[in-house]
Design a protein around this motif. Structure first.
Motif, PDB file in Angstrom:
ATOM      1  N   GLN A  75      -7.544   0.129  -0.310  1.00  0.00           N
ATOM      2  CA  GLN A  75      -7.814  -1.116   0.525  1.00  0.00           C
ATOM      3  C   GLN A  75      -9.073  -0.929   1.471  1.00  0.00           C
ATOM      4  N   ASP A  98      -5.972  -1.939  -5.022  1.00  0.00           N
ATOM      5  CA  ASP A  98      -5.373  -2.391  -3.841  1.00  0.00           C
ATOM      6  C   ASP A  98      -6.261  -3.351  -3.095  1.00  0.00           C
ATOM      7  N   GLU A  99      -6.110  -4.672  -2.898  1.00  0.00           N
ATOM      8  CA  GLU A  99      -6.759  -5.594  -2.594  1.00  0.00           C
ATOM      9  C   GLU A  99      -8.216  -5.451  -2.776  1.00  0.00           C
ATOM     10  N   THR A 154       0.742  -1.165  -0.058  1.00  0.00           N
ATOM     11  CA  THR A 154      -0.031  -0.223   0.231  1.00  0.00           C
ATOM     12  C   THR A 154       0.841   1.221  -0.066  1.00  0.00           C
TER      13      THR A 154
HETATM   14 MG   LIG Z   1      -2.052  -2.776   2.165  1.00  0.00          MG
END
Ligand SMILES: [Mg+2]
Ligand SMILES: Nc1ncnc2c1ncn2[C@@H]1O[C@H](COP(=O)(O)OP(=O)(O)OP(=O)(O)O)[C@@H](O)[C@H]1O
Lengths: 259, 336, 305
Positions: free
Chosen positions: A88, A168-169, A46
């Motif tokens: 995220q 991000d995820e 991240t």
């Molecule tokens: Mg992360």
């Protein structure tokens, strides 16, 4: 013919106090590819996104996008140049509707300087149709489920018409069916909009399946880079992240044969 | 069904411009038929003006500008000192409402400039820190004015009071006209901002500034611009209001003015175009009736009302109305 | 002559600063622990001041009794403020967002409107004070060339005692440790068995209690108070809390002394170089300029990290 470089991250170092979150990281991203970015919790994934998108200023190194140095540019300018991202931990604008959320993406994205309100609205509606949130267009974003909020993150990013998309995820916390849906969406978006994507993901079979190349971060350092098959066979990666070799190979077995 | 919905919608589809117009007509009629005194009308339009001014930075962008009254004070002092010392400005303001607006714009532009310069720095602070910094700004400005103005002219400006001599005073109908024009302009500005790209950007800043910046909103520039515009109108209102009163005192910097503004937009609905308008009308009505029936306790009751609104209806009157449907039209969609 | 002006001004400034510091600890506690932006701080201080004055002037009760009564009333007021106003906003939430923080600001602001107007209505705008009461001692004390009012000196001593007691409460008792745990991380604190709601309620009571108690210091130092006195103490308390760092009680105390010192010094300098009449307002403005500078360059306070 070798592919054109879209983004190059050169010797990036980012520290938080004494903690070195990124240590001399080099990554090149080629136009049109999906690059998987994996690594254990706290590896710095991240943080790397935050450096690329301008949220953090690194202590060392440079980031080039389309051959322009963007290291010191503020985030909004970087977005306008064509990099969009999802978070995220989702960050919807709660009191705005889903449509308005998506319009912000369109209004301030790559086309920011020429798009009108009407066009942005149209663009947002199209994007919501595309991601399947159109029925919720008038609902306040706070009313969405987690899966829908994640999809909204994607919609906002897509509405910006980026060249490079940082995910991000996007799949974290979703059930297998939702993962399947989201994966299809990402693939479809990539093909239709000629996107380049960097994808941070813990859902291993998904990233192994969709990414053409993978970079592994560990304690802020790049410890491996290669095709999914190569990564699954790299001892250091298995040791640091994937765990057992058997397990690692199982991910690879799930891979569809490459074209 | 569908067509009925369509007609209702086209009829009440645009309540905001209609309400702004209705308010204007009401005020003008009240003036023509002498329903209310000029002073009453000036105060009424002044209330709505300052509420709508603060709404731009506090309602849309979410920055609680507690010291907003600093611009009221700056506008009022610069205006008063300008007409006091600059003969042609005095001549200009005496031609009527337009003249007052022009001189007022000069005074308020200086306030806006202060807002732009200070804002570029202070708007880096968030939440309560920003609120407190603006209080600091207001007090710093107030004490500086109290310390310095008396020395400009010790005999005239004793205690930082600038009492306008008779040749500087204007007709109250002129100050009323000026305030009315200012009110309409600031309401229309709110309306236009809300429907623009700029307005959407401001609201996204209120909702999540970091996410907004990452999505491409030039947050620093937008905030500063919103603060500047907000200051411009606040200062203009302050200049006209104190001109109407015949002089300006350090009381112009009193946080009580921010109290008025915040109470109105909280009652009406923060961040909505109709909020300051409806809130202003309700506030004035409460202020007036409570004052008549419960002199002395009226502001105590007002404080309690505001507390109740924050606890139980934080979106204010407009927010409550938005929850309802009228003949198949969701008010949420048409109330701005 | 110049030097003695400076000395007198500084001595008075520091005494006032000590009192200001103590009077700001309640604010730092409420803001630091609960993210409640208490813009009614000055009005709450005056609850204590007025109670002491009323008990003394109308019922003939000694200010010492008033002191205890103001603490008791403060604790009860804190309880009422928590359950009536704050619980709904911050009671159950683990992380206080910026928006909630702004709601606490607005609701405390509503309280300040109601309180200050209550003072105007029920007590009036005339100055009220303890008259000639000065602990049964001489009314002023000479230290070299500086004459200081007994009440200011004793108020400063009481201020030190209040701060010391609060500091011990926060550092030496289980309750204090729980409060500090909730301040650092409410979620983690609840995992180790601390009930955050109970702690928030008690924090509000202590913060409001110590604030009304400090009302005693204000009425002694100011000689007489008016409802508008609150308007000076609220912003100054914020300046001090920001200087000291949110939630830092000792920091606030030192912050108060610093502000008192700056005030005293700049007042003397302005009086000597510009004009004595302008010195008080301009010296006050320096406190707010310091505030803005600290907010911009050291928002975590002078003693943070
Ligand atoms: Mg992360
Ligand atoms: N703003 C910050 N301040 C201090 N430390 C930070 C900050 N952001 C990240 N870190 C630290 O930097 C390291 C890398 O964090 P990062 O969030 O980049 O990890 P990640 O690879 O995304 O992990 P995850 O898979 O859990 O999301 C961690 O040790 C984290 O605690």
């Amino acid at each position: 013919m070798s592919k054109a470089t879209l983004l190059s991250v050169k010797s990036i170092t980012k520290k938080f106090g004494g903690l070195v979150a990124l240590n001399n990281v080099n990554i090149t991203v080629y136009e049109g590819e999906i690059l998987g970015l994996i690594g254990p919790n706290g590896a710095g994934k991240t943080t790397l996104f935050n450096v690329i998108s301008g949220v953090y200023k690194p202590e060392g190194g440079r980031v080039f996008f389309d051959s322009v140095d963007i290291t010191r540019k503020p985030p909004h300018q970087i977005t306008r140049m064509g990099i969009a991202r999802t978070h995220q931990i989702v960050k919807p604008f709660n009191e705005m509707t889903v449509l308005e959320n998506t319009m912000i993406g369109a209004l301030f994205g790559r086309l920011a300087s020429r798009i009108t309100m009407g066009e942005a609205r149209k663009k947002a509606l199209e994007t919501l149709e595309f991601v399947g949130l159109i029925d919720n267009a008038d609902a306040p974003a706070s009313k969405l489920t987690l899966h829908e909020k994640k999809t909204l993150e994607l919609a906002r990013a897509l509405a910006a018409e980026p060249k490079l998309l940082l995910l991000d995820e996007e799949l974290a916390g979703l059930n297998p069916k939702e993962i399947e849906e989201s994966l299809n969406l990402i693939k479809q978006a990539k093909d239709e909009k000629e996107l380049t994507i960097i994808m941070v993901e813990h859902v291993m079979h998904a990233v192994m399946n969709i990414a053409e190349r993978i970079v592994v971060l560990h304690h802020g350092e790049k410890i491996a880079e290669g095709t999914p098959m190569e990564i699954a066979n790299t001892p250091r990666v298995i040791e640091a992240y994937l765990g057992e070799k058997e397990l690692a190979l199982k991910f690879v077995k799930k891979l569809k044969p490459q074209k | 069904m569908g067509s009925a919905k369509g007609t209702v919608k086209s009829y009440i589809g645009k309540p905001t411009p209609i309400l702004i117009l209705a308010l204007t007509i009401t005020v003008v009629f009240a003036r023509i038929f002498n329903v209310a005194t000029l002073d009453t009308l000036v105060i009424f339009t002044y209330f709505i003006t300052i509420a709508a001014s603060l709404n731009i930075i506090m309602g849309f962008a979410g920055y609680v500008s507690f010291g907003q009254c600093v611009f009221l004070g700056i506008g009022a002092y610069i205006y008063a000192l300008s007409i006091y010392y600059v003969p042609w400005m005095n001549t200009l303001q005496k031609i009527g409402g337009e003249g007052i607006i022009i001189v007022g714009l000069f005074a308020s532009s200086i306030a806006a400039l202060v807002a732009a310069v200070v804002g570029a720095v202070v708007l880096r602070l968030r939440g309560a820190f920003f609120a407190i910094a603006t209080i600091g700004l207001d007090f710093a400005a107030m004490y500086i004015v109290m310390g310095i103005v008396p020395f400009i002219n010790p005999e005239q400006f004793y205690g930082a009071q600038v009492i306008l001599p008779s040749h500087c005073l204007v007709d109250k109908s002129a100050t009323f006209t000026a305030m009315l024009i200012t009110m309409i302009t600031v309401l229309v500005t709110n309306y236009l901002i809300k429907r623009s790209k700029f307005g959407m950007g401001l609201v996204s800043i209120r909702e999540d500034e970091d996410a907004a910046e990452v999505m491409g909103v030039p947050t620093a520039r937008y905030k500063t611009l919103a603060y500047t515009v907000s200051a411009l109108f606040t200062a203009l209102a302050g200049a006209i209001f104190y001109l109407n009163g015949g002089g300006v005192y350090s009381e112009a910097f009193d946080l009580a003015h921010t109290v008025d503004m915040i109470v109105m937009i909280v009652i009406g609905g923060l961040g909505t175009v109709l909020g300051p308008l409806i809130g202003g009308v309700i506030y004035y009505w409460l202020y007036d009736t409570l004052l008549i029936h419960y002199p002395g306790v009226n502001l105590i009751i007002l404080g309690i009302i505001v507390a109740l609104i924050i606890l139980f209806a934080p979106e204010g009157v407009v927010g409550i109305l938005r929850k309802y449907e009228v003949r198949g039209v969701r008010l949420r969609e048409i109330l701005e | 002559m110049g030097l003695s002006t400076v000395v007198i001004s500084v001595v008075h400034g520091v005494l006032w600063g000590i009192i200001l510091g103590a009077a700001s600890t309640g604010l730092t506690l409420l803001w630091g622990v609960m993210k409640v932006v208490n813009v009614a701080h000055g009005e709450i201080l005056l609850i204590g001041s007025y109670l002491i004055v009323i008990l003394y002037a109308f019922l003939g009760l000694s200010p010492y009794i008033g002191l205890l009564a103001s603490l008791a009333l403060g604790l009860i007021t804190g309880l009422a403020i928590y359950w009536g106003m704050l619980h709904k906003l911050v009671g159950k939430v683990e992380k206080v967002t910026l928006k909630i923080e702004m709601s606490t600001l607005l609701i405390m602001f509503a309280l300040s409107v109601a309180l200050s107007n209550s003072y105007y209505h029920f007590i009036g705008s005339e100055p009220k004070g303890l008259g000639l009461w000065h602990f049964g001692l001489k009314s002023s004390i000479d230290i070299g060339s500086v004459v200081v009012r007994t009440n200011s000196i004793l108020a400063a001593i009481v201020a030190v005692i209040i701060v010391a007691a609060l500091h011990l409460l926060l550092t030496r008792t289980t309750l204090g440790k729980s409060i500090r745990a909730v301040m650092q991380d409410a979620q983690a604190a609840s995992l180790v068995g601390i009930n955050p709601v109970r702690i928030k309620m008690l924090t509000t009571m202590i913060a409001i209690g110590v604030t009304t108690l400090s009302g005693f210091l204000i009425v002694l130092h100011e000689t007489a108070i008016i409802p508008g006195t609150a308007l000076i103490y609220t912003p100054l308390a914020f300046v001090i809390v920001v200087l000291g760092g949110l939630g830092n009680v000792l920091g606030s105390f030192i912050g108060g002394i610093i502000i008192g010192l700056i005030y005293g010094l700049s007042k003397a300098i302005i009086a000597l170089t510009f004009n004595p009449l302008a010195s008080a307002p301009l010296a006050l403005s320096t406190a707010f300029i310091v505030l803005i500078l600290v907010l911009l360059f050291k928002p975590e306070g002078l003693f943070g990290r």
